[in-house]
Motif scaffolding. Structure first.
Motif, PDB file in Angstrom:
ATOM      1  N   SER A  40     -18.001   3.223 -10.217  1.00 21.56           N
ATOM      2  CA  SER A  40     -16.717   3.225 -10.598  1.00 21.56           C
ATOM      3  C   SER A  40     -16.190   1.440 -10.065  1.00 21.56           C
ATOM      4  O   SER A  40     -15.468   1.164 -11.101  1.00 21.56           O
ATOM      5  N   TYR A  41     -16.540   1.011  -9.313  1.00 19.78           N
ATOM      6  CA  TYR A  41     -16.285  -0.255  -8.732  1.00 19.78           C
ATOM      7  C   TYR A  41     -17.001  -1.334  -9.985  1.00 19.78           C
ATOM      8  O   TYR A  41     -16.136  -2.109 -10.587  1.00 19.78           O
ATOM      9  N   MET A  42     -18.092  -0.930 -10.468  1.00 21.52           N
ATOM     10  CA  MET A  42     -18.423  -1.596 -11.560  1.00 21.52           C
ATOM     11  C   MET A  42     -17.802  -1.579 -12.804  1.00 21.52           C
ATOM     12  O   MET A  42     -17.671  -2.563 -13.545  1.00 21.52           O
ATOM     13  N   VAL A  43     -17.301  -0.362 -13.150  1.00 27.52           N
ATOM     14  CA  VAL A  43     -16.889  -0.128 -14.365  1.00 27.52           C
ATOM     15  C   VAL A  43     -15.219  -0.912 -14.214  1.00 27.52           C
ATOM     16  O   VAL A  43     -15.035  -1.660 -15.027  1.00 27.52           O
ATOM     17  N   GLY A  44     -14.767  -0.708 -13.066  1.00 24.00           N
ATOM     18  CA  GLY A  44     -13.384  -1.559 -12.980  1.00 24.00           C
ATOM     19  C   GLY A  44     -13.416  -2.936 -13.032  1.00 24.00           C
ATOM     20  O   GLY A  44     -12.787  -3.499 -13.686  1.00 24.00           O
ATOM     21  N   GLY A  45     -14.629  -3.415 -12.477  1.00 28.00           N
ATOM     22  CA  GLY A  45     -14.995  -5.068 -12.573  1.00 28.00           C
ATOM     23  C   GLY A  45     -14.974  -5.252 -13.982  1.00 28.00           C
ATOM     24  O   GLY A  45     -14.647  -6.304 -14.530  1.00 28.00           O
ATOM     25  N   ALA A  46     -15.792  -4.281 -14.586  1.00 31.25           N
ATOM     26  CA  ALA A  46     -16.332  -4.801 -16.090  1.00 31.25           C
ATOM     27  C   ALA A  46     -14.877  -4.660 -16.864  1.00 31.25           C
ATOM     28  O   ALA A  46     -14.927  -5.575 -17.853  1.00 31.25           O
ATOM     29  N   GLY A  48      -1.962  -3.261 -13.262  1.00 35.31           N
ATOM     30  CA  GLY A  48      -1.369  -2.026 -12.775  1.00 35.31           C
ATOM     31  C   GLY A  48      -0.931  -1.180 -14.064  1.00 35.31           C
ATOM     32  O   GLY A  48      -0.823  -0.014 -13.859  1.00 35.31           O
ATOM     33  N   LYS A  49      -0.357  -1.893 -14.875  1.00 33.60           N
ATOM     34  CA  LYS A  49      -0.012  -1.139 -16.160  1.00 33.60           C
ATOM     35  C   LYS A  49      -1.064  -0.336 -16.823  1.00 33.60           C
ATOM     36  O   LYS A  49      -1.133   0.436 -17.336  1.00 33.60           O
ATOM     37  N   LEU A  50      -2.227  -1.424 -16.875  1.00 32.28           N
ATOM     38  CA  LEU A  50      -3.540  -0.695 -17.519  1.00 32.28           C
ATOM     39  C   LEU A  50      -3.986   0.619 -17.020  1.00 32.28           C
ATOM     40  O   LEU A  50      -4.299   1.462 -17.325  1.00 32.28           O
ATOM     41  N   PHE A  51      -3.995   0.450 -15.669  1.00 32.45           N
ATOM     42  CA  PHE A  51      -4.264   1.344 -14.653  1.00 32.45           C
ATOM     43  C   PHE A  51      -3.616   2.750 -14.798  1.00 32.45           C
ATOM     44  O   PHE A  51      -3.851   3.781 -14.611  1.00 32.45           O
ATOM     45  N   THR A  52      -2.053   2.497 -14.979  1.00 28.11           N
ATOM     46  CA  THR A  52      -1.298   3.680 -15.072  1.00 28.11           C
ATOM     47  C   THR A  52      -1.441   4.185 -16.573  1.00 28.11           C
ATOM     48  O   THR A  52      -1.477   5.447 -16.392  1.00 28.11           O
ATOM     49  N   ILE A  53      -1.708   3.398 -17.444  1.00 28.48           N
ATOM     50  CA  ILE A  53      -1.691   4.175 -18.754  1.00 28.48           C
ATOM     51  C   ILE A  53      -3.161   5.002 -18.558  1.00 28.48           C
ATOM     52  O   ILE A  53      -3.348   6.309 -19.091  1.00 28.48           O
ATOM     53  N   ASN A  54      -4.203   4.729 -18.020  1.00 30.30           N
ATOM     54  CA  ASN A  54      -5.455   5.371 -18.130  1.00 30.30           C
ATOM     55  C   ASN A  54      -5.225   6.561 -16.925  1.00 30.30           C
ATOM     56  O   ASN A  54      -5.759   7.683 -17.192  1.00 30.30           O
ATOM     57  N   PHE A  55      -4.586   6.482 -16.084  1.00 35.93           N
ATOM     58  CA  PHE A  55      -4.317   7.502 -15.089  1.00 35.93           C
ATOM     59  C   PHE A  55      -3.396   8.722 -15.667  1.00 35.93           C
ATOM     60  O   PHE A  55      -3.895   9.803 -15.477  1.00 35.93           O
ATOM     61  N   ALA A  56      -2.658   8.417 -16.602  1.00 39.05           N
ATOM     62  CA  ALA A  56      -1.962   9.544 -17.133  1.00 39.05           C
ATOM     63  C   ALA A  56      -2.507  10.038 -18.150  1.00 39.05           C
ATOM     64  O   ALA A  56      -2.661  11.553 -18.071  1.00 39.05           O
ATOM     65  N   LEU A  57      -3.483   9.392 -18.983  1.00 38.04           N
ATOM     66  CA  LEU A  57      -4.469  10.272 -19.608  1.00 38.04           C
ATOM     67  C   LEU A  57      -5.455  10.845 -18.995  1.00 38.04           C
ATOM     68  O   LEU A  57      -5.854  12.076 -19.335  1.00 38.04           O
ATOM     69  N   PHE A 109     -11.900   8.480 -18.048  1.00 39.02           N
ATOM     70  CA  PHE A 109     -10.732   7.929 -17.511  1.00 39.02           C
ATOM     71  C   PHE A 109     -11.174   7.676 -15.821  1.00 39.02           C
ATOM     72  O   PHE A 109     -10.470   7.067 -15.358  1.00 39.02           O
ATOM     73  N   VAL A 110     -12.010   8.620 -15.345  1.00 40.98           N
ATOM     74  CA  VAL A 110     -12.173   8.611 -13.948  1.00 40.98           C
ATOM     75  C   VAL A 110     -12.480   7.333 -13.247  1.00 40.98           C
ATOM     76  O   VAL A 110     -11.937   6.746 -12.284  1.00 40.98           O
ATOM     77  N   PRO A 111     -13.661   7.016 -13.641  1.00 48.58           N
ATOM     78  CA  PRO A 111     -14.252   5.467 -13.081  1.00 48.58           C
ATOM     79  C   PRO A 111     -13.338   4.384 -13.292  1.00 48.58           C
ATOM     80  O   PRO A 111     -13.028   3.479 -12.236  1.00 48.58           O
ATOM     81  N   ILE A 112     -12.649   4.229 -14.411  1.00 50.27           N
ATOM     82  CA  ILE A 112     -11.691   3.374 -14.665  1.00 50.27           C
ATOM     83  C   ILE A 112     -10.508   3.362 -13.733  1.00 50.27           C
ATOM     84  O   ILE A 112     -10.070   2.447 -13.247  1.00 50.27           O
ATOM     85  N   THR A 113     -10.070   4.516 -13.419  1.00 48.31           N
ATOM     86  CA  THR A 113      -8.931   5.115 -12.469  1.00 48.31           C
ATOM     87  C   THR A 113      -9.401   4.347 -11.202  1.00 48.31           C
ATOM     88  O   THR A 113      -8.530   3.627 -10.445  1.00 48.31           O
ATOM     89  N   ILE A 114     -10.390   4.815 -10.582  1.00 48.65           N
ATOM     90  CA  ILE A 114     -10.860   4.283  -9.217  1.00 48.65           C
ATOM     91  C   ILE A 114     -11.057   2.829  -9.412  1.00 48.65           C
ATOM     92  O   ILE A 114     -10.705   2.209  -8.197  1.00 48.65           O
TER      93      ILE A 114
END
Length: 502
Positions: free
Chosen positions: A190-196, A55-64, A21-26
């Motif tokens: 993490s930016y690579m993960v977020g972009g992917a 933002g919704k996808l980020f929030t779900i990931n942040f909570a977990l 969850f960490v790199p997806i959050t960042i």
């Protein structure tokens, strides 16, 4: 298995799961902040829709990530109390700052961002999500500072009376040479993960909604029943967003390559055995060490039968010189035996980590990263010049493209930790010495089973929520950010816009 093996397995399971969850959050927090700012500057509601969608996808990931991160703190007291007692004075400062500053920064301003639509001034509202992103980076920095101490202990002294490591230079801990290369490597990854992830989500939606639009157009031509179809603007939005995700991922991957190269050189300097294990290099190369892309060896791994290599590359990766010397396991093992077993604080029977895991995890890390980059280039190609393709490979590519850098990062951390063995703090404390002396194998096994089952249930929740919101896509919004019940951002319907599909 004994207590040590079970405790290591439990920590590995909980840590790798949390780190998903960490790199997806960042990464996603940066993209959400970018789209929110783009809407603020341009007034384009497509940017607003994408900011809210991601933002919704980020929030779900942040909570977990929050839930699973708390368990990490429990691990130190449950199974690693001797380790915690030894390094508590060192770890206490960065972990306390991470919790009291970075985490509260993230959670507080995330709440303001979620509930601030139409209530906060627009510029202040956009600043909230940027502060959330900064908080994620600060959180990563302080946690990595603690981990870097485990890789290269600095800024401390050993107190023989208390048998503990005591902090004497907090600046040295924060500016550890390992930390200075590890943090940018993790940030770019993490930016690579977020972009992917964004690329994969948008690519999946692009294909799905292009098919829906074409089906609706066919129904109109044949006089059949129709449903409300995606508009041309919708498809343009998803196409552009998939390209933005691919570009972010590819640019970040260049940063990953550069910082990874720097990290390899520092790793060789502070932990030469880890580099030898990563290459399964038993014999020292005085110069011109080749890098093994793929090797088939004997059962014990000490002799190779077949190998595909790149001449001189290992020398460059390890030393920065294509003709540099790289030490092998057979020379390093007696050196480390002499260094650490002659009256030192701690000792071990062997200072060679698991060669098979070190060798293959190093290559799987790079392999998954390369797969992600190839998919990113392919996405840019098929969506060029305003095309909205319907390719049967788009679905699998969206899934593999989104997950491959996550796998690469997780496997990279497995390599980092396995390659350090038998140390929990390199050169200071062995992993065997750090385990809790009063915990039984049965207790560790029971808690490991409970956590694994709980994490399995949380994985179902995470995937279900993520997929549900991904299928919904970027919902229509008003100019102030409030969701609309359907149609365009101005509330109009889509029934008369079907012919664009072809």
């Amino acid at each position: 298995m004994d207590v040590l093996e079970l405790a290591r397995w439990q920590f590995a399971i909980t840590t790798v799961y949390h780190f998903l969850f960490v790199p997806i959050t960042i990464g996603l927090s940066a993209l959400v902040a970018g789209y929110h700012t783009a809407w603020l500057r341009t007034g384009n509601t497509q940017h607003l829709r994408l900011a809210k969608f991601l933002g919704k996808l980020f929030t779900i990931n942040f909570a977990l990530g929050l839930v699973t991160g708390i368990v990490q703190e429990f691990q130190f007291g449950m199974n690693w109390s001797d380790y915690s007692r030894f390094v508590g004075d060192i770890f206490g400062a960065p972990l306390a700052i991470e919790a009291l500053l970075a985490f509260f920064l993230e959670s507080t301003f995330l709440g303001l961002w979620i509930f601030g639509w139409g209530r906060l001034p627009r510029a202040l509202h956009a600043a909230c999500i940027w502060i959330v992103h900064i908080g994620t980076l600060l959180s990563a920095y302080f946690i990595l500072a603690a981990n870097s101490f485990m890789q290269n202990p600095v800024g401390y002294r050993f107190n023989p009376e208390t048998q503990r490591a005591e902090l004497v230079d907090f600046g040295a801990v924060l500016l550890n040479k390992v930390q200075l290369v590890t943090f940018p490597h993790v940030a770019f990854s993490s930016y690579m993960v977020g972009g992917a992830v964004a690329m994969g989500v948008m690519l999946w939606n692009l294909r799905k909604r292009t098919l829906e639009a074409r089906a609706a157009a066919d129904a109109v031509e044949t006089g059949g029943a129709t449903k409300v179809a995606p508009t041309a603007d919708d498809l343009t939005m998803y196409r552009k967003a998939s390209r933005v995700g691919a570009i972010v991922m590819l640019v970040a991957s260049l940063g990953v390559v550069v910082t990874g190269d720097l990290q390899g050189k520092v790793m060789t300097e502070v932990q030469p055995m880890k580099m030898a294990a990563a290459e399964a290099l038993y014999d020292t190369y005085e110069k011109d060490a080749p890098f093994s892309i793929f090797t088939v060896g004997t059962r014990d791994g000490k002799e190779e039968k077949f190998a595909v290599t790149v001449p001189n590359l290992l020398s460059f990766l390890a030393t920065g010189d294509f003709h540099g010397k790289v030490e092998g396991v057979n020379d390093l093992e007696p050196e480390l035996q002499k260094k650490f077993n002659d009256g030192k604080l701690t000792s071990a029977d062997s200072y060679t980590p698991n060669i098979m895991w070190s060798y293959w995890s190093f290559r799987w890390m790079m392999g998954w990263g390369g797969i992600c980059m190839a998919i990113g280039v392919w996405v840019l190609w098929i969506t060029r010049k305003g095309r909205n393709p319907v390719n049967r490979w788009m679905g699998p590519a969206a899934l593999v493209g989104a997950l491959s850098p996550v796998f690469a990062m997780s496997i990279g951390w497995i390599f980092t930790e396995i390659g350090r063995q038998p140390w929990v703090v390199y050169g200071v404390m062995t992993t065997k010495q750090g385990v809790s002396p009063s915990v039984s194998a049965g207790e560790v096994l029971t808690s490991m089973i409970v956590y694994t089952l709980l994490y399995g249930a949380l994985a179902v929740v995470e995937v279900k929520l993520f997929m549900d919101y991904m299928r919904k896509g970027a919902e229509p919004v008003a100019d102030d950010g409030e969701d609309l019940p359907g149609g365009h951002s101005d509330g109009s319907k889509n029934d008369d816009e079907l012919s664009f599909a072809y």
